[in-house]
Design an enzyme around this catalytic site. Sequence first.
Site, mmCIF file in Angstrom:
data_model
loop_
_atom_site.group_PDB
_atom_site.id
_atom_site.type_symbol
_atom_site.label_atom_id
_atom_site.label_comp_id
_atom_site.label_asym_id
_atom_site.label_seq_id
_atom_site.Cartn_x
_atom_site.Cartn_y
_atom_site.Cartn_z
ATOM 1 N N LYS A 217 66.596 34.687 40.393
ATOM 2 C CA LYS A 217 67.412 34.179 41.498
ATOM 3 C C LYS A 217 68.801 34.815 41.394
ATOM 4 O O LYS A 217 69.600 34.415 40.541
ATOM 5 C CB LYS A 217 67.533 32.656 41.429
ATOM 6 C CG LYS A 217 66.238 31.895 41.694
ATOM 7 C CD LYS A 217 66.535 30.408 41.786
ATOM 8 C CE LYS A 217 65.301 29.649 42.265
ATOM 9 N NZ LYS A 217 64.650 28.900 41.193
ATOM 10 N N ASP B 269 55.273 25.011 40.606
ATOM 11 C CA ASP B 269 56.662 24.899 40.161
ATOM 12 C C ASP B 269 56.931 23.452 39.760
ATOM 13 O O ASP B 269 57.041 22.571 40.608
ATOM 14 C CB ASP B 269 57.605 25.332 41.287
ATOM 15 C CG ASP B 269 59.061 25.396 40.822
ATOM 16 O OD1 ASP B 269 59.330 25.062 39.648
ATOM 17 O OD2 ASP B 269 59.929 25.781 41.626
ATOM 18 N N LYS C 273 55.352 22.976 44.832
ATOM 19 C CA LYS C 273 56.355 22.290 44.020
ATOM 20 C C LYS C 273 55.851 20.892 43.703
ATOM 21 O O LYS C 273 55.469 20.147 44.607
ATOM 22 C CB LYS C 273 57.686 22.231 44.764
ATOM 23 C CG LYS C 273 58.307 23.598 45.003
ATOM 24 C CD LYS C 273 59.685 23.482 45.621
ATOM 25 C CE LYS C 273 60.325 24.846 45.812
ATOM 26 N NZ LYS C 273 61.711 24.765 46.321
ATOM 27 N N ASP D 6 62.324 30.332 34.804
ATOM 28 C CA ASP D 6 63.156 30.396 36.003
ATOM 29 C C ASP D 6 64.584 30.020 35.618
ATOM 30 O O ASP D 6 65.371 30.859 35.183
ATOM 31 C CB ASP D 6 62.574 29.447 37.054
ATOM 32 C CG ASP D 6 63.308 29.493 38.386
ATOM 33 O OD1 ASP D 6 64.383 30.110 38.466
ATOM 34 O OD2 ASP D 6 62.809 28.907 39.355
ATOM 35 N N GLU E 137 55.752 27.372 36.719
ATOM 36 C CA GLU E 137 57.166 27.617 36.458
ATOM 37 C C GLU E 137 57.799 26.413 35.769
ATOM 38 O O GLU E 137 57.631 25.270 36.210
ATOM 39 C CB GLU E 137 57.926 27.851 37.777
ATOM 40 C CG GLU E 137 57.560 29.116 38.505
ATOM 41 C CD GLU E 137 58.349 29.244 39.793
ATOM 42 O OE1 GLU E 137 59.532 28.819 39.818
ATOM 43 O OE2 GLU E 137 57.803 29.753 40.784
#
Length: 214
Positions: free
Chosen positions: A180, A107, A81, A154, A133
């Site tokens: 998700k 990400d 991330k 996402d 992402e």
Amino acid sequence: VELETPAHASAIADRITAAPAARFAIESALLSAYAQHAGTSVAALIAKRTPLAELSTTVVVDDEAEAFAAARAGVRTVKVKVAGASTAIARVRRITRAAPELRLRIDANRAWSRDEAGDVLAMLAELPTDFVEEPCFDAHELLQDTLPCRIALDESLIELPPADLERALESPSLAALVLKPTLLGGFQRCLALAAQADEHGVAPIVTHALEGPI
């Protein structure tokens, strides 16, 4: 409530609430009860084919030490991330030097501007990067052009119009849809998106909205 088929769990959740996380909770609880009564698993109830016994996973790492430990443990792919574009590149390069055998999934959480996203993607393409992402807001619009590094959608999936999603899925620069269930509203919505991804050779990846491992 009375469940005659697993599909009723989704229908009942729809009737009770439109809130995605609550809908997923209700659907999960009803399917769990149905599966226990039937003596099987939730996966067996809703899968169109025999569920796999194992799935490959991606481990989140924050620095070189965690990446090195992951590689030593046999991990093949890690997720990193990142935030600002300049610090992201430096950090990812350090992680790559520490564990060059690892594949990377970055990400960005929409942290980059539209203008800088292209330059950062080009630099990440020189590293063992599978995809990035959500590099910026409206990341699906980047897919109108051929990108130096593939991307994944996402959070965009929550409100992305069907026509825009279909165009995104047709792009060779789209690597994955990150699903998700708590944000998308449950199993059925995720299964529908996974089926669309499969049709276009795009990877469906399942994750969660929590800030730590489960």
